[in-house]
Design a protein around this motif. Structure first.
Motif, PDB file in Angstrom:
ATOM      1  N   GLU A   2      64.316  41.644  93.967  1.00 14.75           N
ATOM      2  CA  GLU A   2      63.473  40.196  94.319  1.00 14.75           C
ATOM      3  C   GLU A   2      62.675  40.350  95.817  1.00 14.75           C
ATOM      4  O   GLU A   2      61.474  39.824  95.761  1.00 14.75           O
ATOM      5  CB  GLU A   2      64.236  39.191  94.302  1.00 14.75           C
ATOM      6  N   LYS A   5      59.531  42.340  95.048  1.00 13.14           N
ATOM      7  CA  LYS A   5      58.622  41.662  94.460  1.00 13.14           C
ATOM      8  C   LYS A   5      57.923  40.464  95.506  1.00 13.14           C
ATOM      9  O   LYS A   5      56.521  40.243  95.289  1.00 13.14           O
ATOM     10  CB  LYS A   5      59.219  40.606  93.338  1.00 13.14           C
ATOM     11  N   ASN A   6      58.598  39.939  96.306  1.00  9.41           N
ATOM     12  CA  ASN A   6      58.045  39.033  97.133  1.00  9.41           C
ATOM     13  C   ASN A   6      57.036  39.804  98.262  1.00  9.41           C
ATOM     14  O   ASN A   6      56.269  39.312  98.583  1.00  9.41           O
ATOM     15  CB  ASN A   6      59.155  38.346  98.123  1.00  9.41           C
ATOM     16  N   LEU A  59      58.134  41.914  86.888  1.00 14.09           N
ATOM     17  CA  LEU A  59      58.745  40.762  86.446  1.00 14.09           C
ATOM     18  C   LEU A  59      59.608  41.211  85.463  1.00 14.09           C
ATOM     19  O   LEU A  59      60.365  40.464  84.824  1.00 14.09           O
ATOM     20  CB  LEU A  59      57.570  40.062  86.075  1.00 14.09           C
ATOM     21  N   TYR A  60      59.166  42.213  84.340  1.00 13.42           N
ATOM     22  CA  TYR A  60      59.961  42.624  83.232  1.00 13.42           C
ATOM     23  C   TYR A  60      61.493  42.919  83.773  1.00 13.42           C
ATOM     24  O   TYR A  60      62.459  42.523  83.115  1.00 13.42           O
ATOM     25  CB  TYR A  60      59.316  43.816  82.440  1.00 13.42           C
ATOM     26  N   LEU A  62      63.256  42.123  86.194  1.00 10.69           N
ATOM     27  CA  LEU A  62      64.027  40.895  86.993  1.00 10.69           C
ATOM     28  C   LEU A  62      63.900  40.035  85.552  1.00 10.69           C
ATOM     29  O   LEU A  62      64.618  38.843  85.807  1.00 10.69           O
ATOM     30  CB  LEU A  62      62.801  40.541  87.985  1.00 10.69           C
ATOM     31  N   GLY A  63      63.625  40.003  84.576  1.00 11.83           N
ATOM     32  CA  GLY A  63      64.081  39.289  83.567  1.00 11.83           C
ATOM     33  C   GLY A  63      63.101  37.971  83.363  1.00 11.83           C
ATOM     34  O   GLY A  63      63.562  37.088  82.536  1.00 11.83           O
ATOM     35  N   HIS A  64      62.101  37.896  84.120  1.00  9.14           N
ATOM     36  CA  HIS A  64      61.037  36.795  83.869  1.00  9.14           C
ATOM     37  C   HIS A  64      60.266  36.964  82.643  1.00  9.14           C
ATOM     38  O   HIS A  64      59.919  38.277  82.434  1.00  9.14           O
ATOM     39  CB  HIS A  64      60.341  36.972  85.184  1.00  9.14           C
ATOM     40  N   GLU A  65      59.866  35.669  81.986  1.00  7.39           N
ATOM     41  CA  GLU A  65      59.016  35.555  81.009  1.00  7.39           C
ATOM     42  C   GLU A  65      57.537  36.134  81.614  1.00  7.39           C
ATOM     43  O   GLU A  65      57.236  35.381  82.794  1.00  7.39           O
ATOM     44  CB  GLU A  65      58.892  34.431  80.386  1.00  7.39           C
ATOM     45  N   VAL A  66      56.780  36.827  80.883  1.00 10.64           N
ATOM     46  CA  VAL A  66      55.454  36.945  81.486  1.00 10.64           C
ATOM     47  C   VAL A  66      54.442  36.540  80.291  1.00 10.64           C
ATOM     48  O   VAL A  66      54.591  36.838  79.331  1.00 10.64           O
ATOM     49  CB  VAL A  66      55.200  38.704  81.586  1.00 10.64           C
ATOM     50  N   ASN A  67      53.364  35.672  80.825  1.00  6.56           N
ATOM     51  CA  ASN A  67      52.520  35.143  80.123  1.00  6.56           C
ATOM     52  C   ASN A  67      51.234  36.004  79.965  1.00  6.56           C
ATOM     53  O   ASN A  67      50.427  36.240  80.770  1.00  6.56           O
ATOM     54  CB  ASN A  67      52.023  33.737  80.603  1.00  6.56           C
ATOM     55  N   ARG A 117      50.516  27.433  83.725  1.00  9.69           N
ATOM     56  CA  ARG A 117      51.866  27.926  83.645  1.00  9.69           C
ATOM     57  C   ARG A 117      52.329  28.657  82.284  1.00  9.69           C
ATOM     58  O   ARG A 117      52.302  28.513  81.264  1.00  9.69           O
ATOM     59  CB  ARG A 117      52.779  26.681  83.717  1.00  9.69           C
TER      60      ARG A 117
END
Length: 117
Positions: A2, A5-6, A59-60, A62-67, A117
């Motif tokens: 994280e 990423k920041n 993002l992948y 880290l488990g985040h959804e990617v639009n 979003r």
């Protein structure tokens, strides 16, 4: 992860600042007919591209959804910025539409990033 990423996000924002700051810096020159594409603008655009790709890649895991539609639209807008800047970077002076379109597309990219979003 994280933290990485920041850090990449901070570099991405610095790329936006370099690109948009270069356009704003050239407003006086645009009025005088002496505007040009600054090296800082090119560096900002390339920084946005590289860090944007890194952000999506981070993002992948880290488990985040990617639009992916949003990312694709933002990438197309950034490629348009880079193409306009590359074509006009060596010219001594550029037409006012060049910097206006670079600035407008940069603002559009920021709006897409924050509103969609």
């Amino acid at each position: 992860m994280e933290i990485l990423k920041n850090v990449v996000l901070a570099l991405h924002i610095m790329g936006v600042v370099a690109l948009l700051g270069g356009v704003l810096y050239q407003i006086g020159a645009m009025r005088a007919g002496r505007a040009r594409v600054l090296p800082a603008m090119m560096h900002g655009a390339w920084t946005m591209l590289v860090t944007g790709i890194l952000l999506v890649g981070l993002l992948y895991p880290l488990g985040h959804e990617v639009n992916n539609v949003k990312i694709t639209v933002k990438l197309v807008v950034l490629i348009a910025i880079i193409v306009i800047a590359l074509v006009n970077r060596k010219r001594e002076t550029v037409a006012t539409w060049v910097l206006a379109s670079i600035g407008g597309l940069t603002v559009l990219n920021v709006l897409l990033a924050t509103v969609w979003r």
